[in-house]
Design a protein around this motif. Structure first.
Motif, short mmCIF file in Angstrom:
data_model
loop_
_atom_site.label_atom_id
_atom_site.label_comp_id
_atom_site.label_asym_id
_atom_site.label_seq_id
_atom_site.Cartn_x
_atom_site.Cartn_y
_atom_site.Cartn_z
N THR A 39 -1.40 -14.32 -44.13
CA THR A 39 -1.31 -13.90 -42.43
C THR A 39 -3.69 -13.28 -42.06
O THR A 39 -3.71 -12.65 -42.88
N LEU A 40 -2.64 -12.47 -41.14
CA LEU A 40 -3.27 -12.27 -40.29
C LEU A 40 -4.36 -10.95 -40.77
O LEU A 40 -5.24 -10.72 -40.09
N ALA A 41 -3.75 -10.35 -41.04
CA ALA A 41 -4.45 -9.14 -42.01
C ALA A 41 -3.74 -8.92 -43.09
O ALA A 41 -2.94 -8.77 -43.72
N PRO A 42 -4.77 -9.43 -44.23
CA PRO A 42 -4.77 -9.98 -45.44
C PRO A 42 -4.73 -8.37 -46.61
O PRO A 42 -5.64 -7.79 -45.67
N GLY A 43 -3.71 -8.61 -47.34
CA GLY A 43 -3.92 -7.47 -48.55
C GLY A 43 -3.79 -5.14 -47.64
O GLY A 43 -4.52 -4.94 -47.95
N GLY A 109 3.51 -13.64 -62.72
CA GLY A 109 3.39 -14.00 -61.16
C GLY A 109 3.12 -13.51 -59.47
O GLY A 109 1.61 -12.73 -59.70
N ARG A 110 3.48 -13.78 -58.43
CA ARG A 110 2.62 -13.69 -57.61
C ARG A 110 3.45 -13.01 -55.79
O ARG A 110 4.67 -13.68 -56.28
N LEU A 111 2.88 -12.70 -55.82
CA LEU A 111 4.06 -12.55 -54.26
C LEU A 111 3.29 -13.07 -52.97
O LEU A 111 1.57 -12.76 -53.05
N HIS A 112 3.75 -14.41 -52.96
CA HIS A 112 3.27 -15.38 -52.11
C HIS A 112 3.95 -14.66 -50.46
O HIS A 112 4.98 -15.31 -49.83
N LYS A 113 2.96 -14.42 -49.54
CA LYS A 113 3.55 -13.73 -47.85
C LYS A 113 2.43 -15.49 -47.36
O LYS A 113 1.47 -14.86 -46.61
N PRO A 114 3.11 -16.09 -47.17
CA PRO A 114 2.55 -16.73 -45.58
C PRO A 114 2.73 -16.65 -43.63
O PRO A 114 2.21 -17.23 -42.58
N SER A 115 3.79 -15.51 -44.69
CA SER A 115 4.02 -14.87 -42.43
C SER A 115 4.26 -13.57 -42.82
O SER A 115 4.73 -12.38 -43.71
N LEU A 117 7.05 -11.87 -41.55
CA LEU A 117 8.20 -12.32 -41.39
C LEU A 117 8.86 -12.57 -42.66
O LEU A 117 10.36 -12.35 -42.70
N PHE A 118 8.31 -13.50 -43.55
CA PHE A 118 9.03 -13.27 -44.86
C PHE A 118 7.90 -13.76 -45.84
O PHE A 118 6.55 -12.99 -46.31
N ALA A 141 12.14 -13.39 -49.71
CA ALA A 141 12.42 -12.33 -49.43
C ALA A 141 11.94 -12.15 -48.08
O ALA A 141 10.45 -11.91 -47.71
N LYS A 142 12.70 -11.65 -47.01
CA LYS A 142 12.39 -11.48 -45.81
C LYS A 142 12.31 -10.76 -45.04
O LYS A 142 12.42 -9.31 -45.73
#
Length: 171
Positions: A39-43, A109-115, A117-118, A141-142
């Motif tokens: 995302t535009l605000a990572p981490g 494992g990984r939490l992959h956050k492309p957005s 929103l989810f 995960a929404k």
């Protein structure tokens, strides 16, 4: 008639006890999940906290389902990890780490956050013996809320448990 009922109850009792222990023969190590935030605000701290909550919750769910969890230490994971995604993509290296802990299987494992929103909770189940990828999990995960994350982790735990039981029955 009563003797046959008693015999069935005793047989069911032994099946329950020995069946449960037979299914728990596979020892699984769960590594700390990594955050891949696109995302535009990572981490941001909330995402780091969410990501950090996955491993303990997943271990608790797997334990509740009757699995034998192998303790790991983060320092060893960091030492084996050559960068973001390395252990996720290099099953042989993850398997060596699992062997170090005495595990039969290791979950990277990984939490992959492309957005915003989810996000996707992802996992690779690797057999330590030969470094083979046994299962590749991806569950959505929404939204960023904790309820959705917890629900998704429970879904992941059930999928892992199902695969571990299938694998233990094939041996």
């Amino acid at each position: 008639m009563k003797n046959s009922v008693d015999a069935r109850l005793i047989a069911a009792f032994f099946l329950m006890i020995f069946g449960t222990s037979a299914l728990a023969e596979s020892r699984i190590a769960v590594l700390v999940f990594e955050l891949k935030d696109l995302t535009l605000a990572p981490g941001i701290p909330e995402e780091q906290e969410r990501t950090a909550s996955i491993k303990p919750q997943l271990e608790a769910e797997l334990t509740t389902l009757g699995n034998d969890i192998v303790e790991t230490d983060f320092a060893s994971q960091q030492q084996a990890d050559a960068g973001t995604g390395y252990l996720f993509d290099h099953h042989d290296v993850a398997a060596k780490l699992g062997k170090q802990f005495g595990a039969d299987y290791i979950l990277v494992g990984r939490l992959h956050k492309p957005s915003f929103l989810f996000a996707y909770i992802m996992g690779h189940l690797i057999r330590v013996e030969d470094g083979k990828l046994i299962a590749d999990y991806t569950f959505e995960a929404k939204g960023p809320n904790r309820f959705q994350t917890n629900k998704t982790v429970k879904t992941l735990a059930k999928a892992i448990d199902k695969d571990l039981k299938r694998l233990s029955q094939s041996h």
